[in-house]
Scaffold this active site. Structure first.
Site, PDB file in Angstrom:
ATOM      1  CB  ALA A 127      -0.911   0.008   1.217  1.00 27.59           C
ATOM      2  CB  CYS A 128       2.194   3.730  -1.547  1.00 29.66           C
ATOM      3  SG  CYS A 128       1.716   3.873  -3.259  1.00 29.66           S
ATOM      4  CG  ASP A 129      -0.694   9.465  -1.047  1.00 35.89           C
ATOM      5  OD1 ASP A 129      -1.730   9.475  -0.355  1.00 35.89           O
ATOM      6  OD2 ASP A 129      -0.401  10.336  -1.866  1.00 35.89           O
TER       7      ASP A 129
ATOM      8  CE1 TYR B 272      -6.575  -3.830  -3.810  1.00 38.08           C
ATOM      9  CE2 TYR B 272      -4.759  -4.857  -2.622  1.00 38.08           C
ATOM     10  CZ  TYR B 272      -5.902  -4.966  -3.396  1.00 38.08           C
ATOM     11  OH  TYR B 272      -6.369  -6.186  -3.742  1.00 38.08           O
TER      12      TYR B 272
ATOM     13  CB  ILE C  29      -3.205   3.546   2.840  1.00 29.22           C
ATOM     14  CG1 ILE C  29      -1.700   3.501   2.654  1.00 29.22           C
ATOM     15  CG2 ILE C  29      -3.569   3.164   4.259  1.00 29.22           C
ATOM     16  CD1 ILE C  29      -0.945   4.439   3.548  1.00 29.22           C
TER      17      ILE C  29
END
Lengths: 479, 146
Positions: free
Chosen positions: A396-398, A428, A430
């Site tokens: 996940a990241c921004d 995805y 977050i």
């Protein structure tokens, strides 16, 4: 690896499942409490018996509880199971249900919402990789459109009437209990029916008409009090205020004001729905309330609507104040005590479980490989998933497009290189990590944000998207 | 795929004054070709201000990007190599910068896949850190492209 896995005895397996289900309900309800509060304030103020009646503003009340609130629950439930598409599907399916019945469809929304998410998830999985490039958008939109259409129709035709049938059974059961004369027993049906938002149906459909007949004869009736006592709900919310888990603890005091003083009981229903076992406290509280009213031989002169403490006092006939106040107080205390114990028991068990699974996982990882020393990164998370249960890893990241995609792609390659199969690795943003992800991998700078949106997930924090030691140990754990 | 995208989008420089500048300069080719709007550069910089240097993927290599699809006209990638490292927040030294501009959530994944092949293979990574011209860079990428 199976041989080192301690086989959990059956009872703890069931317990874990019940807890997981409870967690699911909580996550479906909690994000929407604000909407319940908005509706509660509106209702307390503007309905004909409210504080400042306003016919035109009161028009919002009905559509909000019939459409807005169930759709929000369905949307959230669908999203938890099937991401954004699941959310849309859940809401679409639930709409058929809402129109198909003339009582608020909360129970139905909590079933059809996640069901919609599940359907679209299964569909997407089935066609994954089979859609020619360039057609993704059209396939996505039309698949959801067609499946949503079907779910809407079947909810309208079958699920809605089935739930309404159950509702009628409840009414029949109440009639039977009234005939026995054992009034406290009514709580056994009242309380579960209330939290399924049938409160108005039973109050205005059964108790108030009965009460008005009695009141016409003797000037007051206990029937007005059997389902409208604000005490049990107050006790429950107080218990959450003192012993609830983080989020529910913070929201409960606000709910108290709107419930107890504003008389909008709906505010406490979500708290029961998120931990259904607390219904025991509600039943106990309500029963002791009714018993107290009976003991003092008191009643109200009319149906308190909304069921606020002020409405109660305003409708108490002369000489009945002591009994009415005692009934509300007793109900509050009993419900508070039982619910407090219930919440503590659940809380304690949860902790115990975490400890167990933490130890299991730790032991397992130790015996796996020396290099996989530090596999557990469950700081802040409350559950740890044993290695063989990992089937989906979410990076996940921004934005959910750049670094997480890079991390996921690289990790997928590594899995392939090591001949590890059956693990899905996706990327995805977050907040959109779906509920079925077992592990979330996130950069350490974004870890807090990830924990906020996914409190019950194992979160692995990394500093580099490729070759990070924590990623290496995750890989080692999967081998 | 990555090779094609980088054609004409690479820069090799001695040094830059700040990490902000490194992002601006690295993104220039994309801006000149109208792949991105000026605002995208600001979004990328803001992103680092907000979340720190998580765009530093592996030591020495950063991939600035942002969630700002409206400022992206076309999916693209550009490349900047510095002789002297520039310091990103959290004291991270960076010499190589890939600017990623993604229009939707799928087209750029092939670029990412190729980039991943470079970064995950130590041998390739070492060579990669030593490229000195666009031609060399694209040749190297060809060896890993799938």
């Amino acid at each position: 690896m199976k041989d080192i896995a301690p086989s959990p005895d059956q009872s703890s397996g069931i317990r874990a499942k019940v807890q997981a289900f409870g967690g699911f309900l909580t996550n479906m309800v909690l994000p929407n409490i604000g909407a319940f509060i908005a509706w509660g304030i509106l209702t307390a103020l503007f309905i004909p018996t409210g504080w400042i009646p306003n016919e035109s503003l009161a028009n919002i009340v009905g559509p909000a509880i019939n459409y807005l609130l169930p759709l929000l629950l369905a949307y959230t439930g669908g999203k938890m199971v099937g991401g954004k598409r699941g959310a849309v599907m859940g809401a679409v399916g639930t709409f058929g249900l809402i129109v198909g019945a003339d009582i608020p469809m909360f129970l139905g929304a909590m079933i059809v919402g996640p069901l919609g998410g599940w359907i679209i998830k299964k569909f997407d999985k089935a066609i994954h990789g089979k859609v020619p490039a360039g057609f993704e958008m059209i396939v996505n939109n039309f698949s959801l459109g067609i499946l949503g259409f079907l779910l809407m129709i079947s909810s309208y035709l079958f699920t809605g009437p089935a739930i309404e049938f159950a509702n009628n059974l409840v009414k029949g059961g109440i009639q039977v209990l009234i005939d026995t004369g054992m009034l406290p027993l009514l709580s056994l049906i009242n309380e579960p029916a209330k939290v399924l938002f049938l409160n108005n149906a039973i109050d205005q459909g059964i108790y108030y008409p009965l009460g008005m007949q009695r009141a016409a004869e003797v000037g007051k009736s206990i029937y007005f009090t059997v389902a409208s006592n604000p005490g049990p709900g107050l006790g429950l919310l107080l218990a959450y205020t003192f012993f609830g888990s983080k989020t529910s603890k913070r929201t409960a005091p606000g709910a108290i004001i709107i419930h107890f003083f504003g008389g909008i009981h709906e505010l406490y229903f979500p708290y029961v729905l998120m931990n259904p076992i607390t219904i025991i406290g509600m039943i106990g509280g309500a029963m002791s309330g009714i018993a107290t009213f009976q003991l003092f031989n008191v009643g109200l002169v009319a149906g308190p609507s909304p069921g606020s403490i002020f409405a109660y006092l305003a409708l108490t006939p002369k000489g009945n104040f002591l009994g009415i106040i005692a009934g509300v107080l007793v109900a509050t205390v009993v419900s508070f005590i039982i619910t407090s114990f219930t919440l503590k028991a659940i809380g304690a068990e949860k902790e115990e479980d975490d400890k167990e699974s933490f130890e299991q996982a730790a032991e397992k990882s130790k015996s796996m490989k020396e290099e996989g020393k530090k596999v557990l990164n469950s700081r802040g998370g409350s559950s740890t998933i044993a290695a063989e249960n990992i089937s989906k890893i979410a990076f996940a990241c921004d934005a959910g497009a750049g670094s997480s995609a890079l991390g996921a792609t690289t990790f997928r390659k590594k899995l392939k290189k090591n001949n590890i199969e059956g693990i899905e690795v996706e990327h995805y943003n977050i907040e959109d990590v779906p509920e079925d992800a077992d592990v979330i991998v996130v950069h350490k700078n974004l870890a807090d944000r990830a924990r906020r949106s996914h409190q019950n997930k194992r979160i692995v924090t990394i500093e580099n998207f490729i070759g990070d030691p924590n990623l290496e140990s995750l890989l080692a754990e999967l081998k | 795929m990555l090779g094609q995208y980088l054609k004409g989008n690479t820069k090799f420089m001695g040094e830059v004054s700040s990490w902000e500048d490194s992002i601006k300069i690295a993104a220039e080719p994309l801006l000149a070709k109208n792949f991105i709007k000026e605002k995208y550069i600001k979004s990328m910089i803001d992103n680092v201000h907000e979340y720190g240097a998580y765009i530093v993927l592996v030591p020495g290599i950063a991939m600035p990007h942002a969630k700002d699809e409206e400022s992206v006209n076309k999916t693209g990638m550009s490349f900047l190599k510095l002789e002297k490292a520039v310091e990103y927040p959290e004291e991270k030294e960076v010499k190589i910068i890939f600017v990623l501009a993604a229009k939707d959530n799928s087209e750029h994944l092939e670029l990412i896949a190729d980039l991943s092949s470079i970064l995950a293979d130590e041998e390739v990574l070492t060579k990669f850190k030593n490229v000195e011209s666009e031609k060399e860079l694209i040749e190297l990428i060809k060896t890993v492209e799938e």
